[in-house]
Scaffold this active site. Sequence first.
Site, short mmCIF file in Angstrom:
data_model
loop_
_atom_site.label_atom_id
_atom_site.label_comp_id
_atom_site.label_asym_id
_atom_site.label_seq_id
_atom_site.Cartn_x
_atom_site.Cartn_y
_atom_site.Cartn_z
N CYS A 84 0.80 -1.23 0.00
CA CYS A 84 0.00 0.00 0.00
C CYS A 84 0.83 1.28 0.00
O CYS A 84 0.30 2.36 -0.24
CB CYS A 84 -0.95 0.01 1.20
SG CYS A 84 -2.12 -1.35 1.17
N GLY A 100 0.69 -3.80 4.25
CA GLY A 100 0.44 -5.22 4.46
C GLY A 100 1.68 -5.96 4.91
O GLY A 100 2.79 -5.62 4.52
N CYS A 132 -0.45 2.54 6.43
CA CYS A 132 -0.04 1.22 6.89
C CYS A 132 0.27 0.35 5.68
O CYS A 132 -0.12 0.67 4.56
CB CYS A 132 -1.13 0.60 7.76
SG CYS A 132 -2.74 0.49 6.98
N HIS A 188 -8.81 3.45 -2.80
CA HIS A 188 -7.43 3.08 -2.49
C HIS A 188 -6.86 2.18 -3.58
O HIS A 188 -6.79 0.96 -3.43
CB HIS A 188 -7.40 2.39 -1.13
CG HIS A 188 -6.07 1.87 -0.68
ND1 HIS A 188 -4.87 2.38 -1.15
CD2 HIS A 188 -5.75 0.88 0.20
CE1 HIS A 188 -3.87 1.73 -0.56
NE2 HIS A 188 -4.38 0.81 0.26
#
Length: 426
Positions: free
Chosen positions: A125, A412, A410, A379
Amino acid sequence: MHRVQVIFGHLAPPPPSGPGSRAVRVNPCGAAASSSPDDVVIVHGRRTAVCKAKRGSFKDTTPDELLSAAMKAVMSDVGLEPGALGDVCVGNVLQPGAGAVMARIAHFLSEFPETVPVYTVNRQCSSGLQALFNIAGAIRTGSIDLGLACGVESMSLQSMGSPGDVSSRLVDFDKARDCIIPMGITSENVAERFGVSREKQDAFALSSHQKADQAQRSGAFDREIVPVTTTLTDGEGKERTVTVAKDDGIRVATTLEGLAKLRAAFKPGGSTTAGNSSQVSDGAAAVLLGRRSAVEARGLPVLGVLRASAVVGVPPDLMGIGPAYAIPAALEQAGLTVADIDVFEINEAFASQAVYCVEKLGIPMDKVNPNGGAIALGHPLGCTGARQVVTLLSELRRRGKRGYGVVSMCIGTGMGAAAVIEYPGP
């Protein structure tokens, strides 16, 4: 369940001494208020609209076309020949090989010369922000003077699938096993571990849509979005040409009552729903960076200064807490505090983790995502970090005075990333 499979990577609990808190510093930027010919500066940035995956206006548009639109717009806007670039880095998550071939094709669709290199990066991300960190690092070491950092994702054409070829021994190691926990479950873990109520999550989600709606209606996004003319196949199977210039995920009619009626998406009795999670989306963004001396020598504008950057590790099963550790690391590097920052662009992977991070750091809510975030806008995994930088600088410029902003998300498998950017003023 498609959302469960694709929203990948955002939560972890705070160990006693700070979870694996070893900041990866791209550059020792020094005091935030200083100015140096060697500063890494941001010249310009543009993005496409962000559209709903599989249902939105970009559902039939390939990522190379989205990426090319953003790349060309940035270079055209500032009148810079692509041949002046020392390198191009593209963040991407879902394309095969992190989109290495796709990025080079986009490069040529943009009519960039073959002499300019391009490569891709996948830090899930944060990939779009990592692309910026990578270009900044090359500038800092003197390898290049100017570079383009990009991010792109088509979640319509590629979905999050298998983690790949991994050892069966992962079941013998708790943290390794936690790396394949569905992202929605990590959201539930954060909510349960830190007491983030369903009511708080839904209120945060509603605010995201309301702020994004206001921003869109006021024209706040118009300057950052490059219109893209593309084709799509409608519900009747007819192909038509459209020009896309607005984010299409904003739900204007969202209410607390409506959000409260949604069932948990990831576990029975849970609090994470489709309404308080980020949207699965398509989009692209590009940001032009350079060494201050090289930028000024070419008469290019200085829109922002990269003052600090950090990446940290946190527990994989609570990946969403990443910003709560990455932001302090970046602020310390910049010699700033939360109180010094005017705008925080924190990716809203899930309302649970966004609320936790904001509350843990004591960030005033009116400084957080003033134009909405991923719950409303969407996103597109590889694009988001670059998109956030574009939106942040657009907002700081709109305010018309010197200021500081933070971009964070954040990641993954348990990480967090953050950047501190200064807007020097008009």
